[in-house]
Motif scaffolding. Sequence first.
Motif, PDB file in Angstrom:
ATOM      1  N   ASN A 413      36.463  43.940  33.028  1.00  0.00           N
ATOM      2  CA  ASN A 413      36.188  44.541  34.333  1.00  0.00           C
ATOM      3  C   ASN A 413      36.706  45.972  34.354  1.00  0.00           C
ATOM      4  N   PRO A 414      35.837  46.968  34.376  1.00  0.00           N
ATOM      5  CA  PRO A 414      36.314  48.346  34.565  1.00  0.00           C
ATOM      6  C   PRO A 414      37.087  48.446  35.876  1.00  0.00           C
ATOM      7  N   LEU A 415      38.191  49.170  35.882  1.00  0.00           N
ATOM      8  CA  LEU A 415      39.021  49.304  37.096  1.00  0.00           C
ATOM      9  C   LEU A 415      38.446  50.424  37.956  1.00  0.00           C
ATOM     10  N   ILE A 475      39.384  29.927  39.245  1.00  0.00           N
ATOM     11  CA  ILE A 475      38.743  31.244  39.243  1.00  0.00           C
ATOM     12  C   ILE A 475      39.784  32.292  39.623  1.00  0.00           C
ATOM     13  N   ASP A 476      40.465  32.059  40.747  1.00  0.00           N
ATOM     14  CA  ASP A 476      41.522  32.968  41.217  1.00  0.00           C
ATOM     15  C   ASP A 476      42.852  32.257  41.014  1.00  0.00           C
ATOM     16  N   PHE A 477      43.605  32.727  40.042  1.00  0.00           N
ATOM     17  CA  PHE A 477      44.859  32.053  39.695  1.00  0.00           C
ATOM     18  C   PHE A 477      45.904  32.250  40.798  1.00  0.00           C
ATOM     19  N   GLN A 478      45.901  33.422  41.409  1.00  0.00           N
ATOM     20  CA  GLN A 478      46.967  33.698  42.371  1.00  0.00           C
ATOM     21  C   GLN A 478      46.823  32.866  43.638  1.00  0.00           C
ATOM     22  N   TYR A 503      37.107  33.363  53.557  1.00  0.00           N
ATOM     23  CA  TYR A 503      37.112  31.909  53.718  1.00  0.00           C
ATOM     24  C   TYR A 503      37.893  31.222  52.599  1.00  0.00           C
ATOM     25  N   THR A 504      37.779  31.783  51.398  1.00  0.00           N
ATOM     26  CA  THR A 504      38.427  31.112  50.259  1.00  0.00           C
ATOM     27  C   THR A 504      39.699  31.816  49.806  1.00  0.00           C
ATOM     28  N   THR A 505      39.954  33.034  50.304  1.00  0.00           N
ATOM     29  CA  THR A 505      41.025  33.950  49.848  1.00  0.00           C
ATOM     30  C   THR A 505      40.787  34.447  48.420  1.00  0.00           C
ATOM     31  N   LEU A 506      39.581  34.340  47.927  1.00  0.00           N
ATOM     32  CA  LEU A 506      39.246  34.877  46.606  1.00  0.00           C
ATOM     33  C   LEU A 506      39.483  36.393  46.579  1.00  0.00           C
ATOM     34  N   GLY A 507      40.284  36.831  45.634  1.00  0.00           N
ATOM     35  CA  GLY A 507      40.461  38.273  45.446  1.00  0.00           C
ATOM     36  C   GLY A 507      41.440  38.928  46.381  1.00  0.00           C
ATOM     37  N   MET A 508      42.190  38.118  47.126  1.00  0.00           N
ATOM     38  CA  MET A 508      43.199  38.725  48.012  1.00  0.00           C
ATOM     39  C   MET A 508      44.524  38.889  47.251  1.00  0.00           C
ATOM     40  N   ALA A 509      45.516  39.421  47.997  1.00  0.00           N
ATOM     41  CA  ALA A 509      46.918  39.506  47.552  1.00  0.00           C
ATOM     42  C   ALA A 509      47.128  40.521  46.441  1.00  0.00           C
ATOM     43  N   SER A 516      39.564  37.728  38.978  1.00  0.00           N
ATOM     44  CA  SER A 516      38.834  36.604  39.559  1.00  0.00           C
ATOM     45  C   SER A 516      37.501  36.955  40.217  1.00  0.00           C
ATOM     46  N   ASN A 517      37.360  38.175  40.702  1.00  0.00           N
ATOM     47  CA  ASN A 517      36.221  38.459  41.573  1.00  0.00           C
ATOM     48  C   ASN A 517      34.869  38.210  40.913  1.00  0.00           C
ATOM     49  N   VAL A 518      34.746  38.682  39.689  1.00  0.00           N
ATOM     50  CA  VAL A 518      33.423  38.599  39.060  1.00  0.00           C
ATOM     51  C   VAL A 518      33.003  37.144  38.875  1.00  0.00           C
TER      52      VAL A 518
END
Lengths: 951, 187
Positions: A413-415, A475-478, A503-509, A516-518
């Motif tokens: 994932n390019p930053l 998918i999102d470990f955190q 809804y899922t908190t995917l990609g937060m924090a 995880s996002n992709v």
Amino acid sequence: MMRLSQGGRIDRSKTLHFTFDGKAFTGHPGDTLASALAANGVRLFGRSFKYHRRRGLLGAGIEEPNALVTVIDNGVREPNLPATLVELKDGLIAESQNRWPSLGFDMGAVNQLGAKVFGAGFYYKTFFGPFRSTRVWHFFEHFIRRAAGLGAAGDVPDPARYERINAFCDMLVIGGGGAGLAAALDAAKAGKRVIVCDLAPVFGGRMNWTGETEKRDALLAALDATGNARLLPRTMVWGHYDGNTFAAIENVASHRQSLPGEPRHRHWVIRAGAVVLATGATERPLVFPGNDRPGVMLANSMLRMAAEFGVAPGETFGMFTNNDSAYHAAAALAAFGPRCVLIVDLRRSVSAEMRAIAIRLKAELRTGHAVVGTTGSAGLNGVHVAPVDAECHVTGTEKLFAVHALGMSGGWNPLIGLAAQQGQKPGFDDTLQAFMPPALPAEWRTVGAVAGVGLPAPAPVLMVRPKKPLDKAFIDFQHDVTDTDIDLAHREGFIAVEHLKRYTTLGMATDQGRTSNVAGIARMAELLGKTVGETGTTRFRAPFSGVSLGSIAAERFGHIMPNRLTPMQDWHTANGGDTYAAGLWHRPMAYLKPGETLEQAYVREAKAVRQAAGLVDVSTLGKILVQGPDAAEFLDRVYTNMMSTLPVMKARYGLMLREDGLLFDDGTAWRLAEDEFLVTTTTANAGKVMEHLEFFLDCIWPDLGCVVTSVTDHWGGMALAGPKARDILSTCVTGAAVDNAALPHMGIVHGVIAGVKVMVARLSFSGERAYEIYAPSGHAQRVWDAVMAAGAALGLVPYGLEALGTLRVEKGHVTGAEIDGRTTADDLGLGGMLSKKKPFIGSAMAYREGLVRDGRLQLVGLKSLDGRALNGGAHVVENAAPQEPAESLGHVTAACFSPAVNAYVGLALVRDGRKRIGQNAFLADPLRGIHMPVAIVSPHMIDPDGSRMHG
Amino acid sequence: MAETLVPAHPFGDLWRDARHGRMDGAPGVTLTSKLMRTMAEVACFAVDDSLLSTAIGATRAKGGAFGFRTGPQRAFIACSHDDMIPQLKSLIPVSRGAVIDQSHGRVAIRAQGPDVEWMLAKLFALDFDIRAFKPGTGVASAHHVVFALIYRESDTAFTLFPHRSFARDFLGALVRAGEERGIVVDA
């Protein structure tokens, strides 16, 4: 994991001591907390957010979602720091998070049994249906708040110092890897001023762990030789704002003892002409059952740990990949000693070059296979591998392979976060299976991996789904988001990526979905039957990663506003003047004598002014010089009353309105010459009035020959008031007569006091005969001393703000408490000052229906009828019953004990107040338990005909 | 008369010899107080502001003086002579502009040393690089709500003109900003 006998940038000749969860460990300079712990054989670094699953290291840098720790320094806790970014120092104290009672045995792990309950939308669903009463929420609130979040902030004040600094450059290079340094060198050689920021303590990026340190050193030496580059290591650029303004945080001294005067963190505000984004790319994990078991890491992070920190993942390792980069990582890692025994590739065919690597490593190569499960209790000891089809469905028999560690690579994932923070939409590259930087302004450039350079083309983003209900593929470990959470969100209609995220908190924090996002978006795209590009990504926002709050507060910590002092400040302090903040200014409340209360002091001072004389520091009043041939015309437009008819060396009280017709400020205008006025304003409104005048002069009437300049600081001011004021003034002033004929009310003279040229205007805010004396600030103390000496035999006292307020309340003069932004001139009994002969700012709106109707609040005086003190803000009511105070008629704006009236009195804004003068009412102050009778009286409680003032 | 009097020191007891922050090596910044007997703002009404150049030129000609533009149709003059105001008024007719005496409204602090740019960058959002801020020029800026005029004398020396009422607070801000590299108040 284990420490290698050589390699890495750590200094093995020195030993550093630190503790993790109270247990003592050692490491070396150059280590991160993560590498030092790993070198000590620690595999368990943290617990996951929801299910409290055992988690080890996933990455080796900013992408790390699992190994979040709290660092404790002098009792101050800093939570949620990735252990991969914490530089080791001697005496470091770190704790794991989100576990109780210990990291090894965490009661919270029981949550795994209720995994179905804790799925996506848990909080949203919990308080609906049968649980949606407030009482139920209050019952659960305590537990939910305890469970929420990861690390806990401490309550010990942080004694560390933080600061902010500004920087400007022709080019900002974000990321000091090979591509960034090369771009910086080109610009610096061309004479550009360059700033290069890098998160790491050492520049070079991947060059530090891919055997290119000599090339790195050569680049840095060449850059240094140009003299045009400023290198900022340990500096994370975290925000992109308008006009190529960037926010960055520099870790100055977290990793060592601060030197005197040195901040812990420094907040940089960088304004750049051009921008080079060289932020690189992070590897992303593959999604398969058991992918969170300690020992499963990102493939290239495994290599980085070995090459940069001398920590090997174990004696044997395997790789699970969908692209070529894991092969290269395996080869490089094997060079440090560990044996690669297995390479599992989702792709059915791989290049000859990759096959050659596998053969050279003597690793079993399984193409068209996937890792479908992991084994191990304390950490990984084996992986289940099975053949899969193009959709990642298992098509054959599983086989167990024993490995100590597994590296995985699901692509890169390019930053791109900083490039997209201004709202631009990143596009999805189907070849690289990654979101790429959006279209950027001409002065921006992307170089290196962030632009896709050197990144391998992976197989499409797919996931191996668990066969058993209790198995989980993260998918999102955190935030413990799994494939089933994405599916649930889809079923329940949260299909837009922004909804999916919330809804899922995917990609937060803290990791912001870097790993995880992709995968999450790809799963949603699959469910929607769209491409990943069509599904899109969420909006990128600052901060890019965690930022200390101290660095944002910076130097304002403990000193929010500057102190503004009058020229007589030292005298006030030396003579018992108890100063307090009035806006930015510090002004004496009263000059307390030993044993006096504040009320006793101000009553004594006010009485002395009425009986003899008092001197008060009025240097804080706004003073604005209005000059030019059109100065009088300008003032006619901004004041409600006429100023152009004012004779030279005369002053006039004036009102200003806002454009909406409400009162803005009051003050005086002194005509010092035909084309020169000195305008005074209230202390509180000085800045606003100045802005108001500048706006109209610069933007509305630029044709007027007139300038306005604040001279507040040039003149120190003092007001001498009382029946003996003239006697005192006449004994100390020379060069000017001050008798009633020479200096009548509103007259001005120039004179000399104690050798200092002064301006004296006969103005009164107290209702007494009074003179405002203005002297150049540098000499104001000298003049003050002379006036005090002249009045010593006549009973002159200094008086403070409390007595000043008392005198003005007794006389019914208004100030900011009454000019509160809602009152009109007529409300305050000043309607006669609105000229009918000329337009002025606010005149068009001043007579709107709502501003002239009956029932408006009007200024009145109040007098206590039972000897109790009035309180500012108390409501005026008609009802005598405290329990039923009924409708408020208005409120008290100012209150005091009046020695002149010999009662507690106040000013109030009361509905139709002027009609109520002579009536009684009550003050209701329920918060203080006060309900008391008052008389509504004229606001002019003393000397209504002005004889004292004019005499 | 007032002109022969020495004005009270705006910093009071705070202005005393001291070194703050880093103690090793030479200080990064040294602060000294400058007595400017005349400080004034000069303004003109017309877009043609050549009068300001005239005023600045006349001031510089006297020596020991600064003059620089601070904004559209505005300039600031500071010099060690106390007869400058009448001279400026003779140059700026009231029909075309104004001279505003600020001799007591501002204070002058000289900050000099190898780290002076570093220190000032902590307080002001200005580009202090020598290529962007040349000696002999000045600007008007603000540190939060504390307005200040800043004049560059040389590569390593600036004179700062904050308002008098903020002088002590501003001195504290300067000292704090300079502590990292070591700062000396040379009273």
